[in-house]
Design an enzyme around this catalytic site. Sequence first.
Site, PDB file in Angstrom:
ATOM      1  N   HIS A 141      13.120  49.816 -56.140  1.00 40.77           N
ATOM      2  CA  HIS A 141      12.843  51.152 -56.636  1.00 40.77           C
ATOM      3  C   HIS A 141      11.507  51.650 -56.094  1.00 40.77           C
ATOM      4  O   HIS A 141      10.560  50.872 -55.959  1.00 40.77           O
ATOM      5  CB  HIS A 141      12.832  51.161 -58.167  1.00 40.77           C
ATOM      6  CG  HIS A 141      14.208  51.096 -58.739  1.00 40.77           C
ATOM      7  ND1 HIS A 141      15.169  52.021 -58.430  1.00 40.77           N
ATOM      8  CD2 HIS A 141      14.801  50.213 -59.571  1.00 40.77           C
ATOM      9  CE1 HIS A 141      16.277  51.714 -59.065  1.00 40.77           C
ATOM     10  NE2 HIS A 141      16.082  50.622 -59.755  1.00 40.77           N
ATOM     11  N   ASP A 543      17.045  55.636 -67.786  1.00 43.58           N
ATOM     12  CA  ASP A 543      17.738  56.888 -68.052  1.00 43.58           C
ATOM     13  C   ASP A 543      17.904  57.155 -69.539  1.00 43.58           C
ATOM     14  O   ASP A 543      17.930  58.304 -69.970  1.00 43.58           O
ATOM     15  CB  ASP A 543      19.099  56.900 -67.349  1.00 43.58           C
ATOM     16  CG  ASP A 543      18.938  57.121 -65.851  1.00 43.58           C
ATOM     17  OD1 ASP A 543      18.478  58.203 -65.469  1.00 43.58           O
ATOM     18  OD2 ASP A 543      19.257  56.218 -65.074  1.00 43.58           O
ATOM     19  N   ARG A 581      15.157  46.941 -66.649  1.00 44.34           N
ATOM     20  CA  ARG A 581      13.794  47.353 -66.999  1.00 44.34           C
ATOM     21  C   ARG A 581      13.015  47.795 -65.761  1.00 44.34           C
ATOM     22  O   ARG A 581      13.216  47.290 -64.673  1.00 44.34           O
ATOM     23  CB  ARG A 581      13.026  46.187 -67.638  1.00 44.34           C
ATOM     24  CG  ARG A 581      13.565  45.779 -68.989  1.00 44.34           C
ATOM     25  CD  ARG A 581      12.783  44.591 -69.547  1.00 44.34           C
ATOM     26  NE  ARG A 581      13.189  44.301 -70.918  1.00 44.34           N
ATOM     27  CZ  ARG A 581      12.690  44.897 -71.991  1.00 44.34           C
ATOM     28  NH1 ARG A 581      11.763  45.808 -71.851  1.00 44.34           N
ATOM     29  NH2 ARG A 581      13.103  44.586 -73.205  1.00 44.34           N
TER      30      ARG A 581
END
Length: 882
Positions: A141, A543, A581
Amino acid sequence: MSHDLHESLRDNVRILGDSLGRTIADDLGEGFVDRIETIRSLAKRGRQGEADDQRELIEYLRQLPESELLPVTRAFNQFLNLANIAEQHYRARFRRVEDYKPGSQPVLGELLDRARREGHSARKLVESLADMRVELVLTAHPTEVIRRTLIQKYDAIDDCLTAIESSADYPERGARAKGRLEELIGQAWHTDEIRHERPTPVDEAKWGFAVIENSLWQAVPDFHRDLDNLLLDTAGERLPLDAAPIRFASWMGGDRDGNPNVTSKVTREVLLLGRWMAADLYLRDLEQLKTELSMWKANSALKAEVGDVAEPYRELLKRLLARVEATRDWAKAELEGRPHEGGPIIETRDQLFAPLLTCYRSLCDVGLDTIANGVLLDTLRRVAVFGVTLTKLDLRQEASRHEQVMEELTDSLGLGHYSDWDEAQRQDFLLTELGSRRPLIPRHWDCSEETREVLDTFRVAAGEHAEALGTYIISMAGQPSDVLAVALLMKEVGGDAKLPISPLFETLDDLNRAGDVIDRLLALPGYRELVGDRQEVMIGYSDSAKDAGQLAAAWAQYRAQETLVEVCRRHGVDLTLFHGRGGTVGRGGGPAHAAILSQPPGSVNGSLRVTEQGEMIRFKFGQPEIALRSMEIYTCAVLEASLLPPPTPEPAWREEMDKLAEVAHSAYVGVVREDPDFVPYFRSVTPESALGRLPLGSRPAKRRQDGGVETLRAIPWIFAWTQTRLMLPAWLGSGEAFAKRLEDEGGLEVLRDMRDRWPFFATYLEMLEMLLAKADVSIAAYYEHRLVDEPPLKALGQRLRDRFGNLHQVVLEILDQQELLENTPLIRQAVEVRNPYIDPLHGLQAELLQRNRDADGAISADLSRALMVTMAGIAAGLRNTG
């Protein structure tokens, strides 16, 4: 915490800072260094509450000539990265716990002793560790803002600090290390800290493999050696040779949810890269073993395999080396698209493990146990953990993409329109086809490119051994048919590949329905025949928090896990929960030990999967000593949660959380979804629009380019608010919920009782406390002052800051503290030390954002780069940014 430890950290910050100052002086002159010091002094005085100094700092920054804006931002960014190195070094050297809270996390030996005292036998402890399956899933990410080339230099700087500290009796050695330190800091200063191009998914995968090569390859056998020593003391035996309590998986190159850059071709390339790099690393191990295992004494099994030779171990290792070398050559040839003409290759873990095990057993049989349990055991441990692929590659795709395939397929076959069918019709169709022997998908089907890409991904999976692949995750899963559709595509296209299928529940509604969906799924006989008695479910943190606010999301996640545990128990199915997480509080971040122990009882039953994302991979696993401690923390937490689970929450506490979550959710939605000024305010006051130019990761910042907050991914949503220090996603709504409860008689006593006796609630409060300490509403107000003109937007900003102030007060009241972080002094010190270096970056960022808007995005290349460096510097200073 001793004075010496604090001094060690301060000394290293001073050494690195002085060296950076000399480097900058050599490049830009002493006068420029004096200006940097002036800025730092003004920032420091401004932090001591002198408003005139705050204004003076801002005015000084605004008067800087344009030519100096980039070097000034670079200087502060570089210092913050060096401060992080000093802190990482401190943690590694003194094995400080990850949240710097004395006594908050036990070491494994203490936990084993406690488990014995509470009635668990030595055999039970060995079995629990041998059967434990913790998979840490490395994901790419886009929160890692530091370039890989700089990370390598920073690791070398850390090595220099070690050399300097150990050179007290060898001054010439210390002098050499200091000279090397100056050289490396010079290299870092003269290296562009911002990538010029966005990394590809393959680049991200290479970065993940580099973490394994540079850190985990050493840390994994060290971790097992420490574990063996503990078990020998406790139970008189080692961990079984094939046991691997901690394993690693990856999403890098497999996560195609909303990332058009991850294709079946990319996935195939990443799988081959893993094979190539694994073979290359094992070749180094095997060469060392061939050199060292020169013994002639061997058991009959080894002699039968290699014949009557003088050095039987070397003979077997020579043969194994040839196969591993052929494997590396094969993977390279495949990557380059040319045929491989070498000998047989290693395709499975056992093909590598078995010959090494033969050597190990032979050495033990002939009385050479000490040699067997040396470097040979280390290699066996690596094979048990890393296999022949380094990581298991997960695949992730959005449910709507599978639905699109089914719609095209049913339409082209004249079976109707899948998208129009209700859930019962879909289930009937999918289960019938799952039970059918005939193929459903035509051999030469002329489908759309999007559908072809989905099918090609399953074909890549079909060409791999099962141990190369992890789980197939379905994001935005909402019904049993979402899982059945993947199972059918796997059957039709995936051949023998039978990956575990994990639905991901990530919105508030999805979390609330998760138990019902899995209950209905497991009740389907056709599905149970397919998957047996194991089910994996992924819980989305990012989200759900963006959707509902942090407090409501955290409670929904907890309730969903409780329900899933009960559903799977009722169906006789082993459940593995996969926690999605992130690094920040707003995305489920925080110390791993506390997070695991705050899960519902029974949800961690010897198995756990959890994502390690972005910059947190480097912070937790980037260096062997840190990685060693991180693995111990996970092992400790999972063992404790399994053998000594936390208490079941009292019914009254559950009612309290229901009420708190309802108030918090309503307050959050009232602002983020219902206030028409919110989205314009967000886009005006944060660097959200400029974030897209920061080449962080391979995935787009938005799912769609139009629309409001709902189209933003959770990472840039949080990153943008972190840059302004308002940290809004992680706290909005919590203050209203707590304040309302404190108005009631006895409300404070109830909340404090929950804090004292319920790990879930205590952990949530600790996360809020850390977040409040890192936030700064005066900085957020300055962004607004500089970037927002419309009175309604300014009024909204003031209301948000007032809400933050109210939360600050109620959290201190619940915690019964006078100031934040009273019980974690080192975190407080770390924040305070960094602030004088982060504050100027905030001031410069706001100024550069305004100039960028005035110029309609057409500022000079240097100013654009300076803006990106402020983002990188603030991210480095605050650490867990996304």
